[in-house]
Design a protein around this motif. Structure first.
Motif, PDB file in Angstrom:
ATOM      1  N   UNK A 170      22.648   8.184  57.297  1.00  0.00           N
ATOM      2  CA  UNK A 170      22.389   7.998  58.723  1.00  0.00           C
ATOM      3  C   UNK A 170      20.877   7.913  58.917  1.00  0.00           C
ATOM      4  N   UNK A 171      20.398   6.798  59.453  1.00  0.00           N
ATOM      5  CA  UNK A 171      18.976   6.615  59.661  1.00  0.00           C
ATOM      6  C   UNK A 171      18.492   7.485  60.815  1.00  0.00           C
ATOM      7  N   UNK A 172      17.267   8.024  60.725  1.00  0.00           N
ATOM      8  CA  UNK A 172      16.733   8.837  61.829  1.00  0.00           C
ATOM      9  C   UNK A 172      16.643   8.028  63.124  1.00  0.00           C
ATOM     10  N   UNK A 173      16.822   8.710  64.234  1.00  0.00           N
ATOM     11  CA  UNK A 173      16.739   8.094  65.557  1.00  0.00           C
ATOM     12  C   UNK A 173      15.914   8.997  66.459  1.00  0.00           C
ATOM     13  N   UNK A 174      15.586   8.483  67.637  1.00  0.00           N
ATOM     14  CA  UNK A 174      14.872   9.274  68.637  1.00  0.00           C
ATOM     15  C   UNK A 174      15.883   9.891  69.607  1.00  0.00           C
ATOM     16  N   UNK A 175      15.527  11.023  70.170  1.00  0.00           N
ATOM     17  CA  UNK A 175      16.399  11.677  71.147  1.00  0.00           C
ATOM     18  C   UNK A 175      16.682  10.718  72.302  1.00  0.00           C
ATOM     19  N   UNK A 176      17.927  10.680  72.718  1.00  0.00           N
ATOM     20  CA  UNK A 176      18.337   9.753  73.756  1.00  0.00           C
ATOM     21  C   UNK A 176      19.005   8.511  73.215  1.00  0.00           C
ATOM     22  N   UNK A 177      18.863   8.252  71.909  1.00  0.00           N
ATOM     23  CA  UNK A 177      19.521   7.120  71.281  1.00  0.00           C
ATOM     24  C   UNK A 177      20.862   7.562  70.682  1.00  0.00           C
ATOM     25  N   UNK A 178      21.502   6.643  69.986  1.00  0.00           N
ATOM     26  CA  UNK A 178      22.767   6.948  69.326  1.00  0.00           C
ATOM     27  C   UNK A 178      22.582   6.909  67.813  1.00  0.00           C
ATOM     28  N   UNK A 179      22.990   7.980  67.158  1.00  0.00           N
ATOM     29  CA  UNK A 179      22.949   8.030  65.698  1.00  0.00           C
ATOM     30  C   UNK A 179      24.141   7.261  65.129  1.00  0.00           C
ATOM     31  N   UNK A 180      23.909   6.551  64.050  1.00  0.00           N
ATOM     32  CA  UNK A 180      24.952   5.738  63.429  1.00  0.00           C
ATOM     33  C   UNK A 180      25.303   6.346  62.071  1.00  0.00           C
ATOM     34  N   UNK A 181      26.471   6.970  62.006  1.00  0.00           N
ATOM     35  CA  UNK A 181      26.961   7.588  60.775  1.00  0.00           C
ATOM     36  C   UNK A 181      27.925   6.618  60.094  1.00  0.00           C
ATOM     37  N   UNK A 182      27.734   6.408  58.821  1.00  0.00           N
ATOM     38  CA  UNK A 182      28.589   5.502  58.053  1.00  0.00           C
ATOM     39  C   UNK A 182      29.537   6.300  57.172  1.00  0.00           C
ATOM     40  N   UNK A 183      30.750   5.785  57.040  1.00  0.00           N
ATOM     41  CA  UNK A 183      31.772   6.400  56.196  1.00  0.00           C
ATOM     42  C   UNK A 183      32.409   5.306  55.342  1.00  0.00           C
ATOM     43  N   UNK A 184      32.642   5.642  54.098  1.00  0.00           N
ATOM     44  CA  UNK A 184      33.255   4.703  53.163  1.00  0.00           C
ATOM     45  C   UNK A 184      34.725   5.076  52.981  1.00  0.00           C
ATOM     46  N   UNK A 185      35.609   4.110  53.253  1.00  0.00           N
ATOM     47  CA  UNK A 185      37.042   4.293  53.059  1.00  0.00           C
ATOM     48  C   UNK A 185      37.453   3.534  51.805  1.00  0.00           C
ATOM     49  N   UNK A 186      38.031   4.241  50.862  1.00  0.00           N
ATOM     50  CA  UNK A 186      38.410   3.630  49.579  1.00  0.00           C
ATOM     51  C   UNK A 186      39.929   3.695  49.411  1.00  0.00           C
ATOM     52  N   UNK A 187      40.498   2.557  49.055  1.00  0.00           N
ATOM     53  CA  UNK A 187      41.940   2.439  48.840  1.00  0.00           C
ATOM     54  C   UNK A 187      42.220   2.343  47.346  1.00  0.00           C
ATOM     55  N   UNK A 188      42.757   3.394  46.726  1.00  0.00           N
ATOM     56  CA  UNK A 188      43.012   3.338  45.277  1.00  0.00           C
ATOM     57  C   UNK A 188      44.316   2.640  44.911  1.00  0.00           C
ATOM     58  N   UNK A 189      45.143   2.273  45.894  1.00  0.00           N
ATOM     59  CA  UNK A 189      46.457   1.689  45.615  1.00  0.00           C
ATOM     60  C   UNK A 189      46.372   0.172  45.426  1.00  0.00           C
ATOM     61  N   UNK A 190      47.306  -0.399  44.696  1.00  0.00           N
ATOM     62  CA  UNK A 190      47.307  -1.850  44.480  1.00  0.00           C
ATOM     63  C   UNK A 190      47.886  -2.637  45.656  1.00  0.00           C
ATOM     64  N   UNK A 191      48.076  -1.999  46.795  1.00  0.00           N
ATOM     65  CA  UNK A 191      48.547  -2.700  47.991  1.00  0.00           C
ATOM     66  C   UNK A 191      47.572  -2.418  49.137  1.00  0.00           C
ATOM     67  N   UNK A 192      47.385  -3.367  50.027  1.00  0.00           N
ATOM     68  CA  UNK A 192      46.419  -3.165  51.113  1.00  0.00           C
ATOM     69  C   UNK A 192      46.904  -2.156  52.144  1.00  0.00           C
ATOM     70  N   UNK A 193      45.964  -1.670  52.925  1.00  0.00           N
ATOM     71  CA  UNK A 193      46.269  -0.767  54.040  1.00  0.00           C
ATOM     72  C   UNK A 193      45.705  -1.399  55.308  1.00  0.00           C
ATOM     73  N   UNK A 194      46.459  -1.286  56.382  1.00  0.00           N
ATOM     74  CA  UNK A 194      46.073  -1.946  57.621  1.00  0.00           C
ATOM     75  C   UNK A 194      45.920  -0.913  58.744  1.00  0.00           C
ATOM     76  N   UNK A 195      44.982  -1.209  59.633  1.00  0.00           N
ATOM     77  CA  UNK A 195      44.834  -0.398  60.842  1.00  0.00           C
ATOM     78  C   UNK A 195      44.456   1.040  60.607  1.00  0.00           C
ATOM     79  N   UNK A 196      43.528   1.302  59.673  1.00  0.00           N
ATOM     80  CA  UNK A 196      43.039   2.666  59.443  1.00  0.00           C
ATOM     81  C   UNK A 196      41.799   2.862  60.319  1.00  0.00           C
ATOM     82  N   UNK A 197      41.821   3.910  61.127  1.00  0.00           N
ATOM     83  CA  UNK A 197      40.729   4.125  62.068  1.00  0.00           C
ATOM     84  C   UNK A 197      40.018   5.446  61.859  1.00  0.00           C
ATOM     85  N   UNK A 198      38.762   5.496  62.306  1.00  0.00           N
ATOM     86  CA  UNK A 198      37.983   6.726  62.356  1.00  0.00           C
ATOM     87  C   UNK A 198      37.600   6.980  63.808  1.00  0.00           C
ATOM     88  N   UNK A 199      37.631   8.231  64.208  1.00  0.00           N
ATOM     89  CA  UNK A 199      37.365   8.578  65.607  1.00  0.00           C
ATOM     90  C   UNK A 199      36.527   9.838  65.679  1.00  0.00           C
TER      91      UNK A 199
END
Length: 332
Positions: free
Chosen positions: A92-121
């Protein structure tokens, strides 16, 4: 409803510390409940079942049981859409107070079939959905308001899915140690202070290349130009010396905490933050003086980040804490 959900989250996450490594979602971490559409669908099935009983309609029974089988299959697929998913925290890159911090998350699928509609909240914000390819990964970014300076941690993140029909929602919670550094908000009307003559005759990295008068020697300091080192004296076994010239006595711009008088702590930090950005934008060499930190004069992105970090992590002494609390209560 919100208080009940918070108590349930606290009960589920009890004893679990923020993770420093990727988290794999196991069966014991995944929960599932009907959505609003799911409850409406269940009501429809119940009415169809009553209608079929009332009229002894075999086609009605068959249709009701078929829809029930579809709902059960949807529940199984929603659960398996999260099972085994690996969630890892990013930077997460530094920001100034009053802004929005951007946090990144990596989702990894170990299965040989795709996954659809996975959300983070994050809390009550709208989820950010992504599709994961077979044996692949994707990155999801969440925005978190940065209201105060210092370290900002997002806390619990909900991993959810409503795949495939939206009748049921499967979810889990994850929490990581990742944090974002929040700088003070740059604000203030005071102009930059006047630069003062250097007290050392030459700051680090200020070795001029002009042809002014020779002004003697001084001991070597890290950052001095090799062109000014007295190599002949060094070969005789003496200490490493550096030649000084009169053009090395350049004025230094010090952004001093004491220049802001009796202002409260947070307004001082905001003004110093603005001074740092202004001095850097003008290409000036500047230093920062705080009660608990001293950053020597320099310039460049690395120096700017060092000064802003010192401002973000500044801790007032006990005598200033009362004024800080009073200032924050006033909503400044």
């Amino acid at each position: 409803m919100g208080a009940w959900r918070q108590r349930f989250e606290n009960w589920v996450m009890r004893g679990q510390r923020p993770a420093s490594e990727p988290v794999r979602l196991t069966r014991r971490r995944i929960y599932i409940l009907p959505t609003a559409q799911g409850y409406a669908f269940a009501t429809l099935l119940f009415l169809l079942f009553l209608w079929s009983i009332n009229y002894s309609n075999s086609m009605g029974f068959a249709f009701t049981f078929l829809l029930a089988a579809v709902a059960l299959n949807s529940m199984w697929q929603a659960h398996d859409n999260l099972l085994g998913l690996i969630v890892a925290s990013g930077g997460a890159e530094p920001v100034f107070a009053g802004q929005e911090a951007r946090f990144t998350f990596r989702l990894e699928n170990p299965d040989p079939k795709p996954r659809y509609g996975v959300g983070l909240q994050w809390r009550d914000q709208s989820p950010r959905y992504a599709d994961l390819p077979a044996s692949g990964a994707t990155v999801v970014t969440l925005t978190v308001p940065a209201e105060q300076r210092g370290w900002l941690r997002p806390g619990r993140i909900r991993v959810l899915t409503r795949y495939p029909l939206g009748l049921l929602q499967a979810w889990s919670w994850v929490e990581f140690e990742q944090a974002c550094l929040v700088y003070p908000q740059p604000r203030g009307r005071r102009p930059l202070p006047a630069a003062l003559p250097s007290s050392t005759g030459a700051g680090l990295g200020e070795q001029g290349l002009g042809s002014e008068d020779y002004a003697g020697f001084r001991l070597y300091a890290p950052g001095d130009s090799p062109r000014r080192i007295a190599w002949k004296a060094a070969t005789r076994g003496g200490p490493l010396l550096v030649k000084q010239f009169t053009d090395q006595a350049r004025p230094e711009l010090w952004l001093d905490w004491r220049l802001l008088g009796n202002d409260p702590v947070e307004p001082r930090l905001r003004q110093l933050c603005q001074w740092v950005l202004k001095a850097e934008g003008e290409g000036r060499r500047y230093g920062l003086l705080l009660p608990d930190a001293r950053v020597p004069p320099a310039q460049g992105d690395a120096h700017r980040r060092r000064c802003l970090e010192a401002l973000a992590l500044f801790t007032p002494n006990p005598a200033d804490r009362e004024s800080v609390d009073r200032f924050q209560r006033q909503g400044a």
